[in-house]
Design an enzyme around this catalytic site. Structure first.
Site, PDB file in Angstrom:
ATOM      1  N   THR A 134       0.805  -1.228   0.000  1.00  0.00           N
ATOM      2  CA  THR A 134       0.000   0.000   0.000  1.00  0.00           C
ATOM      3  C   THR A 134       0.837   1.277   0.000  1.00  0.00           C
ATOM      4  OG1 THR A 134      -1.364   1.372   1.466  1.00  0.00           O
ATOM      5  CG2 THR A 134      -0.208  -0.421   2.506  1.00  0.00           C
ATOM      6  N   GLU A 136       0.266   3.640   1.768  1.00  0.00           N
ATOM      7  CA  GLU A 136       0.372   4.088   3.159  1.00  0.00           C
ATOM      8  C   GLU A 136       1.788   3.809   3.713  1.00  0.00           C
ATOM      9  OE1 GLU A 136      -2.025   5.806   4.697  1.00  0.00           O
ATOM     10  OE2 GLU A 136      -1.231   5.774   6.732  1.00  0.00           O
ATOM     11  N   TYR A 157      -0.822   0.544  10.813  1.00  0.00           N
ATOM     12  CA  TYR A 157      -1.182  -0.163   9.574  1.00  0.00           C
ATOM     13  C   TYR A 157      -0.043  -0.084   8.564  1.00  0.00           C
ATOM     14  CZ  TYR A 157      -3.413  -0.769   4.976  1.00  0.00           C
ATOM     15  OH  TYR A 157      -3.700  -1.160   3.689  1.00  0.00           O
ATOM     16  N   LYS A 161       2.152  -3.223   7.171  1.00  0.00           N
ATOM     17  CA  LYS A 161       2.190  -3.528   5.731  1.00  0.00           C
ATOM     18  C   LYS A 161       3.620  -3.465   5.191  1.00  0.00           C
ATOM     19  CE  LYS A 161      -1.995  -4.300   4.027  1.00  0.00           C
ATOM     20  NZ  LYS A 161      -2.332  -5.350   3.073  1.00  0.00           N
TER      21      LYS A 161
HETATM   22  P1  NAP Z   1     -11.390  -4.412   2.817  1.00  0.00           P
HETATM   23  O1  NAP Z   1     -12.585  -4.069   1.992  1.00  0.00           O
HETATM   24  O2  NAP Z   1     -11.255  -3.863   4.180  1.00  0.00           O
HETATM   25  O3  NAP Z   1     -11.316  -6.009   2.881  1.00  0.00           O
HETATM   26  C1  NAP Z   1     -10.447  -6.658   3.757  1.00  0.00           C
HETATM   27  C2  NAP Z   1     -10.721  -8.151   3.698  1.00  0.00           C
HETATM   28  O4  NAP Z   1      -9.842  -8.817   4.617  1.00  0.00           O
HETATM   29  C3  NAP Z   1     -12.156  -8.555   4.100  1.00  0.00           C
HETATM   30  O5  NAP Z   1     -12.544  -9.663   3.327  1.00  0.00           O
HETATM   31  C4  NAP Z   1     -11.975  -8.982   5.558  1.00  0.00           C
HETATM   32  O6  NAP Z   1     -12.951  -9.890   6.008  1.00  0.00           O
HETATM   33  C5  NAP Z   1     -10.620  -9.677   5.455  1.00  0.00           C
HETATM   34  N1  NAP Z   1      -9.926  -9.844   6.725  1.00  0.00           N
HETATM   35  C6  NAP Z   1      -9.651  -8.895   7.653  1.00  0.00           C
HETATM   36  N2  NAP Z   1      -8.953  -9.428   8.676  1.00  0.00           N
HETATM   37  C7  NAP Z   1      -8.793 -10.742   8.390  1.00  0.00           C
HETATM   38  C8  NAP Z   1      -8.183 -11.823   9.061  1.00  0.00           C
HETATM   39  N3  NAP Z   1      -7.585 -11.684  10.245  1.00  0.00           N
HETATM   40  N4  NAP Z   1      -8.198 -13.055   8.471  1.00  0.00           N
HETATM   41  C9  NAP Z   1      -8.829 -13.236   7.271  1.00  0.00           C
HETATM   42  N5  NAP Z   1      -9.440 -12.256   6.600  1.00  0.00           N
HETATM   43  C10 NAP Z   1      -9.421 -11.011   7.160  1.00  0.00           C
HETATM   44  O7  NAP Z   1     -10.040  -4.015   2.028  1.00  0.00           O
HETATM   45  P2  NAP Z   1      -9.847  -3.695   0.467  1.00  0.00           P
HETATM   46  O8  NAP Z   1     -10.073  -2.250   0.257  1.00  0.00           O
HETATM   47  O9  NAP Z   1     -10.559  -4.696  -0.320  1.00  0.00           O
HETATM   48  O10 NAP Z   1      -8.278  -3.916   0.333  1.00  0.00           O
HETATM   49  C11 NAP Z   1      -7.734  -5.189  -0.009  1.00  0.00           C
HETATM   50  C12 NAP Z   1      -6.281  -5.243   0.417  1.00  0.00           C
HETATM   51  O11 NAP Z   1      -5.534  -4.217  -0.239  1.00  0.00           O
HETATM   52  C13 NAP Z   1      -6.049  -5.013   1.904  1.00  0.00           C
HETATM   53  O12 NAP Z   1      -4.950  -5.805   2.281  1.00  0.00           O
HETATM   54  C14 NAP Z   1      -5.695  -3.542   1.996  1.00  0.00           C
HETATM   55  O13 NAP Z   1      -4.903  -3.320   3.132  1.00  0.00           O
HETATM   56  C15 NAP Z   1      -4.909  -3.366   0.713  1.00  0.00           C
HETATM   57  N6  NAP Z   1      -4.955  -2.030   0.106  1.00  0.00           N
HETATM   58  C16 NAP Z   1      -6.146  -1.408  -0.122  1.00  0.00           C
HETATM   59  C17 NAP Z   1      -6.161  -0.177  -0.747  1.00  0.00           C
HETATM   60  C18 NAP Z   1      -7.448   0.535  -1.031  1.00  0.00           C
HETATM   61  O14 NAP Z   1      -7.405   1.756  -1.288  1.00  0.00           O
HETATM   62  N7  NAP Z   1      -8.579  -0.151  -1.052  1.00  0.00           N
HETATM   63  C19 NAP Z   1      -4.939   0.428  -1.152  1.00  0.00           C
HETATM   64  C20 NAP Z   1      -3.753  -0.257  -0.931  1.00  0.00           C
HETATM   65  C21 NAP Z   1      -3.762  -1.499  -0.315  1.00  0.00           C
HETATM   66  P3  NAP Z   1     -14.392  -9.388   6.577  1.00  0.00           P
HETATM   67  O15 NAP Z   1     -15.231  -9.116   5.352  1.00  0.00           O
HETATM   68  O16 NAP Z   1     -14.837 -10.551   7.370  1.00  0.00           O
HETATM   69  O17 NAP Z   1     -14.126  -8.147   7.381  1.00  0.00           O
HETATM   70  O1  G4F Z   2     -10.414   6.972   3.233  1.00  0.00           O
HETATM   71  P1  G4F Z   2      -9.358   6.893   4.249  1.00  0.00           P
HETATM   72  O2  G4F Z   2      -9.703   6.301   5.565  1.00  0.00           O
HETATM   73  O3  G4F Z   2      -8.139   6.155   3.557  1.00  0.00           O
HETATM   74  P2  G4F Z   2      -6.575   6.045   3.910  1.00  0.00           P
HETATM   75  O4  G4F Z   2      -6.303   6.377   5.326  1.00  0.00           O
HETATM   76  O5  G4F Z   2      -5.843   6.835   2.885  1.00  0.00           O
HETATM   77  O6  G4F Z   2      -6.318   4.482   3.712  1.00  0.00           O
HETATM   78  C1  G4F Z   2      -6.832   3.784   2.586  1.00  0.00           C
HETATM   79  O7  G4F Z   2      -5.886   3.859   1.541  1.00  0.00           O
HETATM   80  C2  G4F Z   2      -4.634   3.182   1.799  1.00  0.00           C
HETATM   81  C3  G4F Z   2      -3.750   3.389   0.567  1.00  0.00           C
HETATM   82  O8  G4F Z   2      -2.972   4.542   0.732  1.00  0.00           O
HETATM   83  C4  G4F Z   2      -4.948   1.722   2.033  1.00  0.00           C
HETATM   84  F1  G4F Z   2      -3.793   1.019   2.195  1.00  0.00           F
HETATM   85  C5  G4F Z   2      -5.835   1.577   3.253  1.00  0.00           C
HETATM   86  O9  G4F Z   2      -6.147   0.204   3.445  1.00  0.00           O
HETATM   87  C6  G4F Z   2      -7.133   2.348   3.000  1.00  0.00           C
HETATM   88  O10 G4F Z   2      -7.821   1.698   1.968  1.00  0.00           O
HETATM   89  O11 G4F Z   2      -8.781   8.369   4.539  1.00  0.00           O
HETATM   90  C7  G4F Z   2      -8.330   9.196   3.487  1.00  0.00           C
HETATM   91  C8  G4F Z   2      -8.039  10.588   4.040  1.00  0.00           C
HETATM   92  C9  G4F Z   2      -7.152  10.585   5.285  1.00  0.00           C
HETATM   93  O12 G4F Z   2      -6.216  11.606   5.161  1.00  0.00           O
HETATM   94  C10 G4F Z   2      -8.108  10.897   6.430  1.00  0.00           C
HETATM   95  O13 G4F Z   2      -7.516  11.587   7.531  1.00  0.00           O
HETATM   96  O14 G4F Z   2      -9.278  11.171   4.457  1.00  0.00           O
HETATM   97  C11 G4F Z   2      -9.085  11.794   5.707  1.00  0.00           C
HETATM   98  N1  G4F Z   2     -10.399  11.912   6.377  1.00  0.00           N
HETATM   99  C12 G4F Z   2     -11.013  13.089   6.695  1.00  0.00           C
HETATM  100  N2  G4F Z   2     -12.182  12.842   7.307  1.00  0.00           N
HETATM  101  C13 G4F Z   2     -11.170  10.891   6.788  1.00  0.00           C
HETATM  102  C14 G4F Z   2     -12.308  11.476   7.374  1.00  0.00           C
HETATM  103  N3  G4F Z   2     -11.019   9.554   6.686  1.00  0.00           N
HETATM  104  C15 G4F Z   2     -12.021   8.763   7.174  1.00  0.00           C
HETATM  105  N4  G4F Z   2     -11.902   7.419   7.058  1.00  0.00           N
HETATM  106  N5  G4F Z   2     -13.145   9.302   7.779  1.00  0.00           N
HETATM  107  C16 G4F Z   2     -13.329  10.656   7.895  1.00  0.00           C
HETATM  108  O15 G4F Z   2     -14.313  11.112   8.457  1.00  0.00           O
END
Ligand code: NAP
Ligand code: G4F
Length: 343
Positions: A134, A136, A157, A161
């Site tokens: 990620t 992050e 986190y 990661k």
């Molecule tokens: P998400 O919607 O939060 O999905 C996370 C998944 O992991 C869900 O299926 C959750 O199960 C499962 N999980 C959580 N803890 C677990 C555990 N201990 N054992 C087995 N399964 C578990 O995340 P996503 O947005 O799809 O992201 C997918 C991956 O990419 C994650 O690793 C995230 O950190 C990474 N990532 C995401 C982004 C982004 O912007 N979306 C960017 C960079 C990297 P439940 O449904 O039961 O909760």
């Molecule tokens: O949507 P966010 O919670 O995403 P964040 O923290 O960037 O993390 C996501 O992206 C990562 C990739 O860079 C993934 F690895 C991670 O698993 C996840 O998918 O927050 C985005 C921004 C932050 O700066 C946060 O401080 O939005 C700001 N924010 C402002 N108000 C908020 C809020 N975030 C959340 N969740 N809720 C708020 O009310």
């Protein structure tokens, strides 16, 4: 041709569910690991999950948890996948400050558990492994970030990661495993978790228009993110594992917007022009024409440390994988809004 069998951890999440659909279309046999939960947690894949008593099922679910090595090794032994996509994680940055130990266990050691299972079962020659790294992990490193930028994570986190990222690279080098990473920047869509800021905004707008919610409460409006569309990003995951050798790739759009801008564009798509007044916790977002306030600030959404600006360079992925983002920022927000307005 050898049958392609994918095992997806995190199949019930945003990316896992979209990837499962993508791989089924490519004729893969798809297996997913889901956690036991007291209520249904498979909503995102219900549309593709057929009764296993029907002929030719292509999607199989197995109970397991990344914090439980025995479940991981047993599923891998049973399924013998040709590709593993490790997408499971406690993926919420703010929650990681409240559950740092669990986040490290699932996100960091969970990845090690899978790599160890592959090694112990002696399947390293037949399995390609993908790790969901990620942006992050860059933390306080200023943009643009690419594969060679320093990693200075700013959350439990991000730190967990980063361990997972490096242990994947380490197993690649030490044991010659096909173990790759995708360093994905934020990606969203209509099935994004409801507590991430993008979905919180589009759902908030829908609820406000339906008079189910009065205000949208947010935290830091001035952080910048490089937001892409999850459908584009799962294609990149697959391309990374089809490449001739294991490697690391940044997947991003190369453009960044502030949370404030995300709010303004989202409201403008439903015909409301947001203006701002006040400072800090007293700032509000309102419509000058009607004087109606829509956005308020709540200190509980600020993090102990913030990642100020993420904007990725996807040059390597473009050159090597022929990947580039297709779906535009506004189009993605519109899709999310449409779904939330319909629900
Ligand atoms: P998400 O919607 O939060 O999905 C996370 C998944 O992991 C869900 O299926 C959750 O199960 C499962 N999980 C959580 N803890 C677990 C555990 N201990 N054992 C087995 N399964 C578990 O995340 P996503 O947005 O799809 O992201 C997918 C991956 O990419 C994650 O690793 C995230 O950190 C990474 N990532 C995401 C982004 C982004 O912007 N979306 C960017 C960079 C990297 P439940 O449904 O039961 O909760
Ligand atoms: O949507 P966010 O919670 O995403 P964040 O923290 O960037 O993390 C996501 O992206 C990562 C990739 O860079 C993934 F690895 C991670 O698993 C996840 O998918 O927050 C985005 C921004 C932050 O700066 C946060 O401080 O939005 C700001 N924010 C402002 N108000 C908020 C809020 N975030 C959340 N969740 N809720 C708020 O009310």
């Amino acid at each position: 041709m050898k049958k392609k069998i994918a095992l997806i951890t995190g199949i019930t999440g945003q990316d896992g569910s979209i990837l499962a659909k993508f791989l089924l279309k490519k004729n893969y046999e798809v297996h997913g690991i889901k956690r036991r939960s007291s209520s249904f947690n498979t909503q995102r894949i219900d549309d593709i999950y057929n009764d296993l008593h029907e002929p030719n099922p292509k999607l199989f679910l197995h109970y397991g948890d990344l914090t439980d090595f025995s479940s991981i090794i047993n599923v891998i032994k049973k399924v013998k996948p040709t590709e593993i996509y490790n997408l499971a994680a406690q993926s919420h940055v703010q929650v990681s400050f409240e559950t740092p130990e669990y986040t490290a266990n699932a996100d960091a050691i969970g990845t090690l558990r899978i790599l160890e299972a592959i090694r112990i079962l002696n399947l390293k020659k037949s399995i390609k492994f993908y790790q969901a790294s990620t942006s992050e992990m860059y933390g306080t490193t200023p943009p643009p970030q690419d594969e060679n930028s320093p990693m200075k994570p700013a959350s439990p986190y991000g730190a967990a990661k980063l361990y997972a990222h490096w242990i994947t690279k380490n197993y690649r080098t030490s044991y010659k495993m096909f173990a790759s990473t995708g360093i994905l920047f934020n990606h969203e869509g209509p099935s994004r978790g409801e507590t991430f800021v993008s979905r919180k905004i589009t759902m908030g707008i829908a609820n406000i228009l339906k008079k189910k919610q009065k205000y949208l409460y947010l935290g830091n409006l001035d952080a910048f993110r490089d937001w892409g569309d999850a459908r584009d990003y799962v294609k990149a995951m697959w391309k990374i594992l089809q490449y001739k050798k294991p490697d690391d790739f940044v997947i991003a759009t190369g453009k960044s917007y502030s949370v404030r801008k995300f709010v303004e564009i989202s409201f403008s798509l439903v015909g409301i022009k947001i203006s701002w007044k006040g400072k800090g916790l007293k700032e509000i977002g309102y419509d000058k024409k009607t004087n109606r306030t829509y956005i308020r600030i709540d200190s509980k959404y600020f993090r102990p440390q913030e990642v100020d600006h993420l904007r990725g360079s996807f040059k390597k992925a473009k050159k090597t994988l022929d990947w580039k983002p297709q779906i535009k920022f506004e189009e993605m927000i519109k899709d999310m809004l449409d779904k939330d307005l319909k629900n």
